[in-house]
Scaffold this motif. Structure first.
Motif, PDB file in Angstrom:
ATOM      1  N   LYS A 204      60.274  30.075  35.541  1.00 32.89           N
ATOM      2  CA  LYS A 204      60.388  28.860  34.736  1.00 32.89           C
ATOM      3  C   LYS A 204      59.089  28.600  33.976  1.00 32.89           C
ATOM      4  N   LEU A 205      57.949  28.853  34.624  1.00 32.26           N
ATOM      5  CA  LEU A 205      56.654  28.664  33.956  1.00 32.26           C
ATOM      6  C   LEU A 205      56.530  29.582  32.749  1.00 32.26           C
ATOM      7  N   ASP A 210      56.333  30.495  26.882  1.00 29.81           N
ATOM      8  CA  ASP A 210      56.799  31.252  25.719  1.00 29.81           C
ATOM      9  C   ASP A 210      57.462  30.369  24.662  1.00 29.81           C
ATOM     10  N   SER A 211      57.683  29.100  25.000  1.00 33.20           N
ATOM     11  CA  SER A 211      58.336  28.208  24.029  1.00 33.20           C
ATOM     12  C   SER A 211      57.309  27.704  23.022  1.00 33.20           C
ATOM     13  N   ASP A 215      51.494  23.054  23.700  1.00 32.54           N
ATOM     14  CA  ASP A 215      50.227  23.394  23.045  1.00 32.54           C
ATOM     15  C   ASP A 215      49.974  24.892  23.201  1.00 32.54           C
ATOM     16  N   GLN A 216      49.853  25.605  22.080  1.00 32.06           N
ATOM     17  CA  GLN A 216      49.768  27.061  22.126  1.00 32.06           C
ATOM     18  C   GLN A 216      48.440  27.550  22.714  1.00 32.06           C
ATOM     19  N   ALA A 306      56.432  20.227  32.548  1.00 29.33           N
ATOM     20  CA  ALA A 306      57.610  20.789  31.874  1.00 29.33           C
ATOM     21  C   ALA A 306      58.217  21.922  32.693  1.00 29.33           C
ATOM     22  N   ALA A 307      57.380  22.652  33.417  1.00 28.00           N
ATOM     23  CA  ALA A 307      57.863  23.771  34.236  1.00 28.00           C
ATOM     24  C   ALA A 307      58.315  23.314  35.613  1.00 28.00           C
ATOM     25  N   GLY A 308      58.095  22.035  35.920  1.00 22.94           N
ATOM     26  CA  GLY A 308      58.514  21.512  37.212  1.00 22.94           C
ATOM     27  C   GLY A 308      57.721  22.057  38.383  1.00 22.94           C
TER      28      GLY A 308
END
Length: 390
Positions: A204-205, A210-211, A215-216, A306-308
Motif C-alpha cells: 500500500k505504501l 507511486d501516485s 509531494d514528489q 494516506a498509506a494507513g
C-alpha cells in the motif's frame, strides 16, 4: 571648557542645558535635563535625560528627583556601581545554562550540537538552566522526568537528562563547580525496538508513493530511504556529486559515524534518481530555493496517513528499519555485511536484527528436514511393498 548656560524650569531643582541633537534625530538642538538634590546633606547633581532621545520633560525630571529624594531609586553613581557589582556577580555565577553555553563554545564541531541546543533551550534553559549546581536536587530531576513521562516523552526525558549530566560533568572536570552529592539517573530505554511493515502495508505504501497525489520530493526521499537504508540527515545532505552512476556507489558525507562512507546503489535507488531533474538543485532532495532541506515532517506524515501506516511508525527512520529487516530476514545477507550497509560504527547496533537472521537460518535448516523426510518416506514405502511370487 566654559560652563554651559543653565536654564531653570518651573520645578525647583530641575534645570536644562542646550546640547547638540542626537544623530539622525532631525533636531539640531535639544534640551538635556538635570536634577539637583541632597541626600544626607550631600549635594548631588546628575543627568535626568535628553528631550528627544529619552523623551524627557521637566515634569518627568521632577518625578525622578522626588523618587531619589524619597529613597525609592538610587542616585546615578550608586545605581551604576550596583549594576556593575551585580554584573560581576552574575559573571562569576555558573548557572547550568551558562555551563552549557561554554560547553557549546568548547565543542563547536559536535555534529549533534544544533539538535542538542534546541532540546536544551526547550526543556532546560528557562527552568533548571537558571539554577546553580549547588541548588539542584534529586527532586528537581524527578519533576522534569515525571513531567516528560506524563507527556509520553520517555525517550526525550532520557536525552534531556543525559544533556544535563554531560553539562554538569563538563563543569566539574574543569573545576568550575563542585561535584554533586547525587547521581543524575537516566531512564532506561528499549533501544532494541525495530520498526517493520507487513507485506500488505509495504504494498500500500508503494502504491501511494507511486501516485501523483503526494509531494514528489517526499515520495522520492521515502523510496530512496527504503532502497538504501539511509538516515534522514544523510538524505538531506546528499548532493549529485555524491552519486557515482558509473561505478554504482553513493558517498555519504559526514555521516553519524563521523567518517565518509560509500554504500552500493541498487537498481531501485538508481531508478528513483533517474526520475529527478538534476538541474533543479545540487541537492537530490532540496528545500526552499534549491538549498539544503532542513525538514520534511509534514509531507512524509501525509504519505504515512494516506498509506494507513501505524501511528507510531516513523516515516523515514522506520523505512531504514524496514530496509534492514528485509535484508536480515532474507537469509542471504550476513550481519557483518548488514552492518556495513547500514554504516553502523559498532556491530552492537546491528545485533537488533539478529533475531530475523536467526529465523531465516531456522527456515534454511528446515530444508534438511524436508530432504531427509522425503528419503525416509521413500524407504518406508519400499519396506511396505509386498512382493508376489509368480
Amino acid at each position: 571648557m566654559p560652563a554651559q548656560k543653565r536654564f531653570p524650569t518651573d520645578y525647583p531643582g530641575v534645570y536644562f542645558i542646550e546640547g547638540t541633537g542626537a544623530p539622525n534625530s532631525g533636531h539640531k538642538i535639544e534640551r538635556i535635563y538635570y536634577i539637583d538634590y541632597r541626600i544626607n546633606g550631600k549635594r548631588i547633581q546628575e543627568k535626568a535625560g535628553r528631550q528627544y532621545k529619552d523623551n524627557m520633560t521637566a515634569a518627568k525630571a521632577n518625578q525622578i528627583r522626588t523618587s531619589k529624594i524619597e529613597g525609592r531609586s538610587l542616585p546615578n553613581v550608586e545605581r551604576r556601581s550596583k549594576e556593575k557589582a551585580e554584573k560581576e556577580a552574575e559573571d562569576n555565577r555558573w548557572t547550568i545554562a551558562k555551563l552549557w553555553d561554554l560547553y557549546c563554545d568548547t565543542f563547536p564541531d559536535n555534529k549533534a550540537l544544533k539538535n542538542e541546543q534546541n532540546k536544551f533551550n526547550r526543556y532546560l534553559r528557562h527552568g533548571i538552566g537558571k539554577m546553580e549546581s549547588y541548588a539542584l536536587s534529586p527532586l528537581d530531576i524527578d519533576r522534569l522526568r515525571i513531567t516528560l513521562k506524563k507527556e509520553g516523552k520517555l525517550t526525550t526525558a532520557a536525552r534531556i537528562l543525559e544533556l544535563l549530566r554531560r553539562t554538569l560533568n563538563f563543569g566539574i572536570k574543569r573545576g568550575l563547580i563542585p561535584a554533586l552529592s547525587f547521581k543524575v539517573e537516566i531512564p532506561r530505554l528499549n533501544n532494541q525496538t525495530t520498526e517493520d511493515l507487513t507485506p500488505a502495508q509495504l504494498e500500500k505504501l508503494m502504491e501511494v508513493l507511486d501516485s501523483h497525489d503526494v509531494d514528489q520530493t517526499a515520495a522520492n526521499m521515502m523510496k530512496f530511504a527504503l532502497f538504501t537504508g539511509m538516515r534522514k540527515g544523510e538524505l538531506f545532505r546528499l548532493q549529485w556529486n555524491d552519486i557515482d552512476f558509473d561505478r554504482g556507489f553513493i558517498t555519504l558525507r559526514d555521516p553519524k559515524g563521523g567518517i565518509d562512507q560509500k554504500i552500493p546503489m541498487n537498481e531501485g535507488a538508481r531508478n528513483v534518481l533517474e526520475g529527478i531533474d538534476q538541474r533543479e538543485s545540487t541537492y537530490l532532495f532540496p528545500g526552499r530555493g534549491g538549498n539544503k532541506r532542513v525538514d520534511i515532517g509534514k509531507q512524509v506524515n501525509r504519505i504515512k496517513q494516506a498509506a494507513g501506516l501505524p501511528a507510531d511508525f516513523r516515516p523515514l527512520h522506520g523505512l531504514r528499519h524496514v530496509y534492514a529487516s528485509m535484508l536480515a530476514s532474507s537469509g542471504q545477507v550476513d550481519l557483518y555485511t548488514l552492518q556495513k550497509l547500514l554504516t553502523h560504527k559498532s556491530p552492537i547496533m546491528t545485533m537488533r536484527y539478529s533475531h530475523l537472521r536467526d529465523d531465516a537460518l531456522k527456515k534454511a535448516s528446515g530444508v534438511v528436514d524436508n530432504i531427509l523426510g522425503a528419503v525416509t518416506a521413500e524407504r518406508d514405502n519400499k519396506k511396505n511393498v509386498v512382493k508376489i511370487k509368480s
